[in-house]
Design a protein around this motif. Structure first.
Motif, PDB file in Angstrom:
ATOM      1  N   ASP A  89       0.827  -1.204   0.000  1.00 34.35           N
ATOM      2  CA  ASP A  89       0.000   0.000   0.000  1.00 34.35           C
ATOM      3  C   ASP A  89       0.864   1.258   0.000  1.00 34.35           C
ATOM      4  N   ARG A  90       1.979   1.214   0.712  1.00 32.08           N
ATOM      5  CA  ARG A  90       2.872   2.373   0.771  1.00 32.08           C
ATOM      6  C   ARG A  90       3.432   2.694  -0.618  1.00 32.08           C
ATOM      7  N   GLU A  91       3.830   1.672  -1.365  1.00 26.07           N
ATOM      8  CA  GLU A  91       4.330   1.897  -2.731  1.00 26.07           C
ATOM      9  C   GLU A  91       3.250   2.537  -3.597  1.00 26.07           C
ATOM     10  N   ILE A  92       2.040   2.033  -3.489  1.00 21.28           N
ATOM     11  CA  ILE A  92       0.927   2.618  -4.247  1.00 21.28           C
ATOM     12  C   ILE A  92       0.704   4.061  -3.798  1.00 21.28           C
ATOM     13  N   GLY A  93       0.717   4.292  -2.487  1.00 26.24           N
ATOM     14  CA  GLY A  93       0.524   5.637  -1.953  1.00 26.24           C
ATOM     15  C   GLY A  93       1.585   6.613  -2.420  1.00 26.24           C
ATOM     16  N   GLU A  94       2.829   6.169  -2.433  1.00 29.05           N
ATOM     17  CA  GLU A  94       3.919   7.045  -2.888  1.00 29.05           C
ATOM     18  C   GLU A  94       3.781   7.365  -4.372  1.00 29.05           C
ATOM     19  N   GLY A  95       3.439   6.349  -5.178  1.00 24.37           N
ATOM     20  CA  GLY A  95       3.228   6.591  -6.607  1.00 24.37           C
ATOM     21  C   GLY A  95       2.048   7.516  -6.840  1.00 24.37           C
ATOM     22  N   PHE A  96       0.966   7.272  -6.115  1.00 22.49           N
ATOM     23  CA  PHE A  96      -0.228   8.109  -6.186  1.00 22.49           C
ATOM     24  C   PHE A  96       0.121   9.563  -5.865  1.00 22.49           C
ATOM     25  N   TYR A  97       0.832   9.765  -4.757  1.00 19.58           N
ATOM     26  CA  TYR A  97       1.191  11.115  -4.320  1.00 19.58           C
ATOM     27  C   TYR A  97       2.046  11.816  -5.383  1.00 19.58           C
ATOM     28  N   THR A  98       3.025  11.103  -5.909  1.00 22.34           N
ATOM     29  CA  THR A  98       3.927  11.687  -6.914  1.00 22.34           C
ATOM     30  C   THR A  98       3.166  12.089  -8.166  1.00 22.34           C
ATOM     31  N   VAL A  99       2.355  11.179  -8.698  1.00 19.43           N
ATOM     32  CA  VAL A  99       1.632  11.464  -9.937  1.00 19.43           C
ATOM     33  C   VAL A  99       0.681  12.645  -9.765  1.00 19.43           C
ATOM     34  N   VAL A 100      -0.149  12.606  -8.741  1.00 17.97           N
ATOM     35  CA  VAL A 100      -1.138  13.676  -8.576  1.00 17.97           C
ATOM     36  C   VAL A 100      -0.441  15.012  -8.316  1.00 17.97           C
ATOM     37  N   SER A 101       0.612  15.020  -7.520  1.00 12.79           N
ATOM     38  CA  SER A 101       1.350  16.256  -7.242  1.00 12.79           C
ATOM     39  C   SER A 101       1.933  16.866  -8.513  1.00 12.79           C
ATOM     40  N   GLU A 102       2.452  16.004  -9.390  1.00  8.42           N
ATOM     41  CA  GLU A 102       3.074  16.496 -10.624  1.00  8.42           C
ATOM     42  C   GLU A 102       2.045  16.911 -11.667  1.00  8.42           C
ATOM     43  N   VAL A 103       0.989  16.125 -11.825  1.00  7.73           N
ATOM     44  CA  VAL A 103      -0.002  16.380 -12.872  1.00  7.73           C
ATOM     45  C   VAL A 103      -0.952  17.513 -12.495  1.00  7.73           C
ATOM     46  N   ALA A 104      -1.284  17.619 -11.228  1.00  5.28           N
ATOM     47  CA  ALA A 104      -2.261  18.618 -10.777  1.00  5.28           C
ATOM     48  C   ALA A 104      -1.731  19.361  -9.550  1.00  5.28           C
ATOM     49  N   PRO A 105      -0.676  20.172  -9.734  1.00  2.00           N
ATOM     50  CA  PRO A 105      -0.087  20.856  -8.579  1.00  2.00           C
ATOM     51  C   PRO A 105      -1.034  21.840  -7.891  1.00  2.00           C
TER      52      PRO A 105
END
Length: 141
Positions: free
Chosen positions: A48-64
């Motif tokens: 879940d942590r890996e998914i959470g980290e990927g989720f956080y990175t993608v959303v932060s970059e795509v929709a700052p």
């Protein structure tokens, strides 16, 4: 017939009440939101942590412009009104076999008469990152 909320659901409701009290004190503070989301991700089990980290990175970059914010103790991102647009429901939260990335009605994913708003994610992969990038772009246009 159900006897009401499960223990996990009761815990989530309590977490949400705690979040609302904290958010009321902090206002729409990006730093406070980032801290709470990062802490929520850090507490997750490995997959879940890996998914959470990927989720956080993608959303932060795509929709700052979206603000990190926990949602029933789960990592999420809100619009400028403080309303959740996208969130991650970790598998461990409700003892399910996969995590779910969900979009609330503020997301612009409309496609005809019916469209998905939640996506099962058993593990973070490059393909998941690519698809989430597309979805977040569409959701926040």
């Amino acid at each position: 017939m159900s006897d009401g909320l499960s223990k996990e659901e009761r815990d989530a409701v309590k977490q949400r009440a705690k979040e609302l009290r904290a958010q009321e004190k902090a206002g729409k503070n990006r730093a406070a939101g980032e801290k709470s989301v990062r802490e929520a991700i850090a507490k997750l089990e490995a997959g879940d942590r890996e998914i959470g980290e990927g989720f956080y990175t993608v959303v932060s970059e795509v929709a700052p412009h979206l603000v990190p914010k926990t949602y029933y103790g789960m990592p999420g991102f809100a619009n400028d009104e403080g309303k959740i647009v996208v969130f991650l429901q970790p598998a461990g939260k409700f003892s399910t076999r996969y995590s779910t990335i969900g979009f609330e009605d503020r997301a612009h994913l409309d496609d005809g008469d019916m469209w998905p708003t939640a996506f099962a994610v058993p593990a973070w992969t490059e393909g998941v990152g690519t698809r989430l990038t597309e979805l977040v772009r569409a959701a926040t246009r």
